[in-house]
Design a protein around this motif. Structure first.
Motif, PDB file in Angstrom:
ATOM      1  N   GLN B 125      -3.421  85.569  60.396  1.00 51.01           N
ATOM      2  CA  GLN B 125      -4.581  85.990  59.594  1.00 51.01           C
ATOM      3  C   GLN B 125      -4.647  85.276  58.264  1.00 51.01           C
ATOM      4  N   VAL B 126      -3.519  84.700  57.838  1.00 50.06           N
ATOM      5  CA  VAL B 126      -3.506  84.061  56.522  1.00 50.06           C
ATOM      6  C   VAL B 126      -3.829  82.586  56.682  1.00 50.06           C
ATOM      7  N   PRO B 127      -4.835  82.088  55.982  1.00 49.51           N
ATOM      8  CA  PRO B 127      -5.142  80.660  56.120  1.00 49.51           C
ATOM      9  C   PRO B 127      -3.982  79.813  55.605  1.00 49.51           C
ATOM     10  N   PRO B 128      -3.614  78.780  56.362  1.00 50.43           N
ATOM     11  CA  PRO B 128      -2.420  78.007  55.984  1.00 50.43           C
ATOM     12  C   PRO B 128      -2.532  77.312  54.634  1.00 50.43           C
ATOM     13  N   GLU B 129      -3.755  77.097  54.147  1.00 50.60           N
ATOM     14  CA  GLU B 129      -3.875  76.405  52.856  1.00 50.60           C
ATOM     15  C   GLU B 129      -3.303  77.244  51.727  1.00 50.60           C
ATOM     16  N   LEU B 130      -3.235  78.561  51.932  1.00 48.46           N
ATOM     17  CA  LEU B 130      -2.783  79.423  50.841  1.00 48.46           C
ATOM     18  C   LEU B 130      -1.316  79.214  50.508  1.00 48.46           C
ATOM     19  N   PHE B 131      -0.509  79.046  51.520  1.00 48.51           N
ATOM     20  CA  PHE B 131       0.928  78.940  51.257  1.00 48.51           C
ATOM     21  C   PHE B 131       1.624  77.973  52.198  1.00 48.51           C
ATOM     22  N   GLU B 132       1.332  78.108  53.493  1.00 44.55           N
ATOM     23  CA  GLU B 132       2.182  77.446  54.484  1.00 44.55           C
ATOM     24  C   GLU B 132       2.187  75.928  54.346  1.00 44.55           C
ATOM     25  N   ASN B 133       1.025  75.339  54.191  1.00 40.57           N
ATOM     26  CA  ASN B 133       0.964  73.871  54.136  1.00 40.57           C
ATOM     27  C   ASN B 133       1.769  73.327  52.976  1.00 40.57           C
ATOM     28  N   GLU B 134       1.571  73.946  51.820  1.00 40.13           N
ATOM     29  CA  GLU B 134       2.284  73.482  50.630  1.00 40.13           C
ATOM     30  C   GLU B 134       3.791  73.657  50.818  1.00 40.13           C
ATOM     31  N   HIS B 135       4.184  74.759  51.420  1.00 42.55           N
ATOM     32  CA  HIS B 135       5.612  75.041  51.624  1.00 42.55           C
ATOM     33  C   HIS B 135       6.233  74.000  52.543  1.00 42.55           C
ATOM     34  N   VAL B 136       5.504  73.633  53.588  1.00 44.99           N
ATOM     35  CA  VAL B 136       6.031  72.620  54.513  1.00 44.99           C
ATOM     36  C   VAL B 136       6.169  71.289  53.790  1.00 44.99           C
ATOM     37  N   ARG B 137       5.178  70.988  52.947  1.00 44.08           N
ATOM     38  CA  ARG B 137       5.221  69.719  52.223  1.00 44.08           C
ATOM     39  C   ARG B 137       6.444  69.663  51.302  1.00 44.08           C
ATOM     40  N   ILE B 138       6.701  70.758  50.607  1.00 49.60           N
ATOM     41  CA  ILE B 138       7.867  70.788  49.726  1.00 49.60           C
ATOM     42  C   ILE B 138       9.147  70.633  50.539  1.00 49.60           C
ATOM     43  N   GLY B 139       9.166  71.274  51.711  1.00 52.39           N
ATOM     44  CA  GLY B 139      10.353  71.169  52.554  1.00 52.39           C
ATOM     45  C   GLY B 139      10.627  69.737  52.966  1.00 52.39           C
ATOM     46  N   GLN B 140       9.564  69.018  53.300  1.00 51.23           N
ATOM     47  CA  GLN B 140       9.765  67.618  53.702  1.00 51.23           C
ATOM     48  C   GLN B 140      10.289  66.798  52.539  1.00 51.23           C
ATOM     49  N   LYS B 141       9.769  67.106  51.353  1.00 48.80           N
ATOM     50  CA  LYS B 141      10.244  66.378  50.168  1.00 48.80           C
ATOM     51  C   LYS B 141      11.729  66.643  49.933  1.00 48.80           C
ATOM     52  N   VAL B 142      12.137  67.905  50.072  1.00 48.12           N
ATOM     53  CA  VAL B 142      13.547  68.260  49.868  1.00 48.12           C
ATOM     54  C   VAL B 142      14.425  67.486  50.842  1.00 48.12           C
ATOM     55  N   LEU B 143      13.957  67.365  52.092  1.00 48.40           N
ATOM     56  CA  LEU B 143      14.752  66.654  53.083  1.00 48.40           C
ATOM     57  C   LEU B 143      14.843  65.169  52.762  1.00 48.40           C
ATOM     58  N   VAL B 144      13.753  64.612  52.277  1.00 50.57           N
ATOM     59  CA  VAL B 144      13.786  63.191  51.935  1.00 50.57           C
ATOM     60  C   VAL B 144      14.765  62.957  50.796  1.00 50.57           C
ATOM     61  N   GLN B 145      14.773  63.862  49.822  1.00 52.22           N
ATOM     62  CA  GLN B 145      15.684  63.736  48.690  1.00 52.22           C
ATOM     63  C   GLN B 145      17.120  64.030  49.062  1.00 52.22           C
ATOM     64  N   GLN B 146      17.338  64.709  50.204  1.00 51.81           N
ATOM     65  CA  GLN B 146      18.685  65.105  50.645  1.00 51.81           C
ATOM     66  C   GLN B 146      19.391  65.894  49.542  1.00 51.81           C
ATOM     67  N   ASP B 147      18.646  66.807  48.922  1.00 52.07           N
ATOM     68  CA  ASP B 147      19.210  67.606  47.832  1.00 52.07           C
ATOM     69  C   ASP B 147      19.629  68.959  48.378  1.00 52.07           C
ATOM     70  N   SER B 148      20.942  69.172  48.460  1.00 50.51           N
ATOM     71  CA  SER B 148      21.450  70.389  49.091  1.00 50.51           C
ATOM     72  C   SER B 148      21.131  71.633  48.275  1.00 50.51           C
ATOM     73  N   ALA B 149      21.257  71.531  46.938  1.00 51.98           N
ATOM     74  CA  ALA B 149      20.988  72.716  46.113  1.00 51.98           C
ATOM     75  C   ALA B 149      19.514  73.089  46.172  1.00 51.98           C
ATOM     76  N   ALA B 150      18.640  72.073  46.162  1.00 56.07           N
ATOM     77  CA  ALA B 150      17.202  72.359  46.246  1.00 56.07           C
ATOM     78  C   ALA B 150      16.871  72.995  47.584  1.00 56.07           C
ATOM     79  N   ALA B 151      17.549  72.520  48.636  1.00 53.55           N
ATOM     80  CA  ALA B 151      17.300  73.099  49.959  1.00 53.55           C
ATOM     81  C   ALA B 151      17.684  74.565  49.983  1.00 53.55           C
ATOM     82  N   GLN B 152      18.804  74.895  49.327  1.00 47.41           N
ATOM     83  CA  GLN B 152      19.238  76.286  49.318  1.00 47.41           C
ATOM     84  C   GLN B 152      18.231  77.159  48.581  1.00 47.41           C
ATOM     85  N   GLN B 153      17.690  76.630  47.493  1.00 43.05           N
ATOM     86  CA  GLN B 153      16.683  77.400  46.751  1.00 43.05           C
ATOM     87  C   GLN B 153      15.403  77.520  47.576  1.00 43.05           C
TER      88      GLN B 153
END
Lengths: 213, 433
Positions: B125-153
């Motif tokens: 029911q929640v449009p993905p633009e509200l949260f999900e898309n941005e969250h996935v984008r941040i996740g991909q960035k964290v993986l590219v940076q290979q930052d373990s502490a950021a991933a935990q947060q």
């Protein structure tokens, strides 16, 4: 900084209680432990170490040697130091504690006697005390090292020793040795820290029963 | 606590030894060459093997462990008959410090009502633009940076399904080097060369639990490959430095008492209990290469799971979790707690098995993985106790009407339809206290 254990005599704890001890039902919440130092001259206290056993708050009073024959007084050097953040729960109840002279309210020179005042306001615990009390004074300062003169005054360039017949050129040998040394350092640096993890003894792992010891 | 852990371990050793002598099976033996070849051939399909395991029984089950925890007593603690302000009405009688809801709110601040969560804000029911898309984008960035502490947060708000395997590996510091693959192969060789009694216990456990589960039975072969190798991994012994437990010892046959012939049994020092294989099963959804699955499981075990079956005063240890659960229930659902206690259904008796298994096998898999995201993100198992209390709060109306322990168990038997994150959020942030 080095420290030296001071032999001390810890007297048995005295409970402080209001009212008639025989008829009152509650357990004492305040205990006093006297620590004397027989046969030891007044010293500067460096560190106090002990193992806590369900004491919640600790106060320490010290009696120091005063000059000019004035009577020595008791001075509080630590007031209500919290050992257990929540006196009703187990946190901090059995911890090892170290207290240093910089945490004290007064300077700890010329110590004659110590008095530890233990408080445990919670009625949940049957007894409380501190164990394995150890007092340390400052140890002798480490002797300053004197460097041999020739380390701090490098000799000036001497005339090169005349080359002996039949031996290779020393500068070339030294550069080759340097290369070999660099190679060994590289191999040592890339040495993997993964253990092999053998659990058997010479290939044999036949076991019958577990041991209880 | 250490004394209690020591005597519990002795009980386990006695149980294992008596099983050995009853069945006349050695604890460990070297496999004959023919048997080694046979096992190597069917390494990938050990599930098809049907050895006779009827005489084996699990060394202990969670409810045996619960009885030990219930009987933990501090000899310096006033356990008088008269009810005082600190009488423990629950089963756990050890006065450890546990957090209350205001402290939990501070600790789990990212689960609050105003922060986006996967598990809530990614529903249809929640449009993905509200949260999900941005969250996935941040996740991909964290993986590219290979930052373990950021991933935990980052993972405190949940992990997108596509990124979860890599994020967990990043947080657990698992990077598959060639030497890790070699190490796993070495363990496999150890399995083939030596046969351990513990292997039969593992077989039995997998057949009893994971193979009967609708979600996990397909991974049966993987489970054997991981658990049999796990038993031979001596690097796991390293975790006993911060575990209150100690690994069992034994002596090579005929050399009893000679220290040069003393070994640990099993080589990793961990004796599996009933339900142990459920720690591995959910991970099979994320990792498909056995060596990677193995590394992730081993790291999860030495960081988290070992605390669920050893007695210690650690805030994430099982004793603290049980006390946290009981305290939360008593404080915020006192009527329910009192009612259940009156009918002889102490709530911990029902929720203990959930917490010991970290809810594996009780929740739906996607919900379980969302829960384990938070365990990794907060580096603590306290969320298991909070979820257990939240489940009771959710089914409180039904539970108030039951009149026996069996009926209470029936109300709470099926958790597979529960959504974990809304329950946690409501219990922590939206309940009027």
């Amino acid at each position: 900084m080095s420290r030296v254990l001071v032999p001390c005599h810890v007297k048995s704890t005295v409970a402080l209680q209001v009212g008639d001890m025989r008829t009152s039902q509650g357990r004492p919440g305040v205990l006093v432990v006297d620590v004397t130092f027989p046969n030891v001259a007044p010293f500067e206290l460096q560190e106090i170490m002990f193992k806590n056993y369900y004491t919640a708050f600790l106060s320490i009073r010290v009696r120091q040697q005063t000059p000019l024959h004035t009577p020595s007084k008791w001075v509080t050097c630590l007031r209500d130091y919290c050992l257990m953040p929540d006196p009703h729960s187990e946190e901090g109840a059995q911890e090892y504690v170290s207290l240093f002279k910089h945490q004290m309210l007064c300077d700890m020179t010329r110590v004659l006697e110590l008095r530890l005042i233990l408080r445990q306001p919670s009625p949940l615990w049957l007894s409380f005390t501190v164990e394995e009390l150890q007092i340390y004074q400052q140890g002798p300062k480490s002797p300053s090292l004197t460097f041999p003169k020739w380390l701090s005054h490098p000799v000036s360039n001497e005339q090169p020793v005349p080359r002996l017949e039949g031996l290779p050129d020393p500068s070339r040998v030294s550069s080759e040795v340097q290369q070999m040394w660099a190679l060994t350092e590289m191999i040592r640096a890339s040495h993997s820290s993964t253990r092999i993890g053998r659990f058997d003894v010479d290939g044999c792992y036949d076991l019958n029963l577990l041991s209880y010891t | 606590m250490r004394k209690a852990q020591g005597s519990w371990e002795k009980r386990i050793l006695k149980s294992l030894n008596s099983m050995c002598t009853e069945l006349s099976i050695p604890l460990a033996r070297k496999r004959p060459v023919g048997e080694q070849k046979e096992l190597l051939n069917k390494w990938n399909e050990m599930g098809t093997d049907e050895p006779d395991l009827s005489l084996f029984r699990p060394v202990y089950a969670p409810k045996d462990f619960l009885e030990v925890l219930i009987n933990l007593r501090n000899p310096n603690y006033e356990n008088g008959d008269s009810l005082s302000f600190r009488t423990h009405l629950g089963l756990i009688q050890v006065p450890l410090k546990v957090k209350d809801i205001p402290e939990l709110k501070e600790c789990f601040v990212e689960l609050g009502l105003t922060t986006g969560q996967l598990g809530i804000d990614d529903s249809t029911q929640v449009p993905p633009e509200l949260f999900e898309n941005e969250h996935v984008r941040i996740g991909q960035k964290v993986l590219v940076q290979q930052d373990s502490a950021a991933a935990q947060q980052y993972i405190r708000q949940g992990s997108p399904t596509a990124l979860r395997a890599e994020l967990w590996a990043l947080i657990l510091n698992i990077s598959s080097q060639p030497e890790d693959i070699l190490y796993y192969e070495q363990l496999k060789t150890n399995v083939i060369q030596h046969d351990l009694l513990v292997d039969s216990l593992i077989y039995k456990d997998v057949k009893l639990t994971a193979s009967n589960d609708d979600y996990y039975f397909v991974f049966e072969d993987y489970l054997y490959q991981v658990l049999l190798c796990f038993s031979r991994d001596t690097s796991v012994l390293g975790h006993f430095a911060y575990n209150s437990a100690s690994p069992p010892k034994s002596y090579i046959r005929g050399k009893l008492g000679l220290e040069e012939y003393a070994v640990f049994y099993p080589p990793n020092g961990v004796i599996p209990f009933h339900g142990f294989s459920m720690y591995v099963a959910p991970l099979c959804f994320l990792y498909h290469e056995p060596y990677k699955l193995y590394q992730i499981f081993r790291e999860m075990y030495v960081r988290f799971f070992f605390r669920l079956h050893s007695i210690s005063s650690h805030p994430s240890g099982i004793v603290s979790l049980c006390l946290l659960f009981e305290t939360l229930l008593q404080t915020y659902l006192p009527q329910l707690f009192y009612h259940l206690r009156e009918i002889g259904a102490q709530p911990l008796r029902i929720s203990f098995k959930w917490m010991v298994r970290a809810f594996s096998g009780y929740l739906a898999t996607d919900q379980l993985l969302l829960l384990w995201d938070r365990i990794l993100g907060y580096n603590s198992l306290e969320i298991l106790a909070v979820l257990a209390a939240a489940v009771f709060a959710f089914r409180a109306v039904n539970l108030m009407e039951v009149t026996s322990l069996a009926a209470a168990e029936a109300v709470l038997a099926d958790l597979s339809t529960l959504k974990v994150m809304p329950l946690l959020q409501i219990f922590l942030f939206a309940t009027v206290t």
